[in-house]
Write a protein that holds these residues in place. Sequence first.
Motif, PDB file in Angstrom:
ATOM      1  N   UNK A 118       2.209  -8.053   6.637  1.00 46.68           N
ATOM      2  CA  UNK A 118       1.149  -7.236   6.029  1.00 46.68           C
ATOM      3  C   UNK A 118       0.109  -6.836   7.058  1.00 46.68           C
ATOM      4  N   UNK A 119      -0.571  -5.737   6.749  1.00 44.00           N
ATOM      5  CA  UNK A 119      -1.717  -5.280   7.543  1.00 44.00           C
ATOM      6  C   UNK A 119      -2.820  -4.879   6.570  1.00 44.00           C
ATOM      7  N   UNK A 120      -4.046  -4.819   7.084  1.00 45.62           N
ATOM      8  CA  UNK A 120      -5.199  -4.539   6.224  1.00 45.62           C
ATOM      9  C   UNK A 120      -6.189  -3.653   6.959  1.00 45.62           C
ATOM     10  N   UNK A 121      -6.649  -2.600   6.286  1.00 42.89           N
ATOM     11  CA  UNK A 121      -7.693  -1.734   6.830  1.00 42.89           C
ATOM     12  C   UNK A 121      -8.760  -1.519   5.766  1.00 42.89           C
ATOM     13  N   UNK A 122      -9.903  -1.030   6.205  1.00 42.14           N
ATOM     14  CA  UNK A 122     -10.976  -0.699   5.260  1.00 42.14           C
ATOM     15  C   UNK A 122     -10.674   0.631   4.589  1.00 42.14           C
ATOM     16  N   UNK A 123     -10.305   1.626   5.410  1.00 38.74           N
ATOM     17  CA  UNK A 123     -10.043   2.972   4.887  1.00 38.74           C
ATOM     18  C   UNK A 123      -8.669   3.447   5.332  1.00 38.74           C
ATOM     19  N   UNK A 124      -7.876   3.901   4.369  1.00 37.50           N
ATOM     20  CA  UNK A 124      -6.626   4.592   4.699  1.00 37.50           C
ATOM     21  C   UNK A 124      -6.822   6.079   4.437  1.00 37.50           C
TER      22      UNK A 124
ATOM     23  N   UNK B 149       1.206  -0.244  14.339  1.00 39.12           N
ATOM     24  CA  UNK B 149       2.605  -0.454  14.728  1.00 39.12           C
ATOM     25  C   UNK B 149       2.694  -0.992  16.159  1.00 39.12           C
ATOM     26  N   UNK B 150       1.877  -0.456  17.061  1.00 42.26           N
ATOM     27  CA  UNK B 150       1.846  -0.980  18.433  1.00 42.26           C
ATOM     28  C   UNK B 150       1.455  -2.449  18.442  1.00 42.26           C
ATOM     29  N   UNK B 151       0.482  -2.800  17.587  1.00 42.86           N
ATOM     30  CA  UNK B 151       0.031  -4.195  17.503  1.00 42.86           C
ATOM     31  C   UNK B 151       1.112  -5.084  16.905  1.00 42.86           C
ATOM     32  N   UNK B 152       1.814  -4.578  15.913  1.00 45.74           N
ATOM     33  CA  UNK B 152       2.927  -5.330  15.319  1.00 45.74           C
ATOM     34  C   UNK B 152       3.970  -5.649  16.382  1.00 45.74           C
TER      35      UNK B 152
ATOM     36  N   UNK C  84      -0.441 -16.721   5.400  1.00 42.40           N
ATOM     37  CA  UNK C  84      -1.276 -16.102   6.423  1.00 42.40           C
ATOM     38  C   UNK C  84      -1.798 -17.201   7.355  1.00 42.40           C
ATOM     39  N   UNK C  85      -1.261 -17.227   8.561  1.00 45.01           N
ATOM     40  CA  UNK C  85      -1.659 -18.263   9.524  1.00 45.01           C
ATOM     41  C   UNK C  85      -2.732 -17.787  10.495  1.00 45.01           C
TER      42      UNK C  85
ATOM     43  N   UNK D 212       5.552 -17.921  16.149  1.00 46.77           N
ATOM     44  CA  UNK D 212       6.098 -18.506  14.919  1.00 46.77           C
ATOM     45  C   UNK D 212       5.065 -18.617  13.798  1.00 46.77           C
ATOM     46  N   UNK D 213       4.019 -17.800  13.859  1.00 42.59           N
ATOM     47  CA  UNK D 213       2.972 -17.782  12.831  1.00 42.59           C
ATOM     48  C   UNK D 213       3.027 -16.460  12.055  1.00 42.59           C
ATOM     49  N   UNK D 214       2.605 -16.531  10.798  1.00 39.18           N
ATOM     50  CA  UNK D 214       2.492 -15.325   9.974  1.00 39.18           C
ATOM     51  C   UNK D 214       1.128 -14.686  10.258  1.00 39.18           C
ATOM     52  N   UNK D 215       1.166 -13.455  10.748  1.00 39.57           N
ATOM     53  CA  UNK D 215      -0.038 -12.793  11.257  1.00 39.57           C
ATOM     54  C   UNK D 215      -0.398 -11.591  10.385  1.00 39.57           C
ATOM     55  N   UNK D 216      -1.657 -11.529   9.970  1.00 39.00           N
ATOM     56  CA  UNK D 216      -2.180 -10.357   9.269  1.00 39.00           C
ATOM     57  C   UNK D 216      -2.892  -9.469  10.281  1.00 39.00           C
TER      58      UNK D 216
END
Length: 204
Positions: A148-154, A133-136, A69-70, A116-120
């Motif tokens: 990977x992605x992370x949210x508080x609530x799914x 997905x738009x952000x990806x 995770x960069x 070239x960075x690993x982005x969360x």
Amino acid sequence: MQEIKNIDIFSKVLYDTGSIKVGKFLLASGKSSSIYIDMRKLLGNADGFKMIGNLLSQKVNELSKHEKLDVIAGVATGGIPWASIIAYLNSIPMAYIRQPKGHGTDSKVEGADVSNKYVLIVDDVSTTGGSIINSINTIKMQKGIVKSSLVIVDRGEGAIENLKKEGVDLHYLFSLKDILNSLLNQKLIDVGIYNSIIFELYGD
């Protein structure tokens, strides 16, 4: 036992701050729903903000043991405050994704360089995963790498499956179903409302 305690505290904070609402709402995904979680209201509760910030930081610590995770990148606007606190607590550079304004540098990604960075990717709530997905796609256009992605609530309405198709895992602190169960157990919502929402969302 600790996970149960966290969900009960979190659910109570959502209830007390008016961050969880029952009614008729149009979500960012385009879906209509009888329940809405407004995580922006939680920003006004210092204890709740601190609790969630710490839990997100712990989650990122766990993720970092298994993947690189960069950069922590927040989805504007709901994901930005949470990405900020994660980046601060974990000493990881931060960026955020936004719609270009048509002036200045007109950049879609502000903050840390993602090339070239690993982005969360971080957001507050996921429904179908469309915003993530738009952000990806935006990060990929900048030659960044998203695993990977992370949210508080799914909310449990397709985000996990839709992101998996993009080759991205969705991690979350709490599911909407668990929140509803906790509210019911604490007698903060009645069984009639609970049953109608569960049926609307999941059909069971």
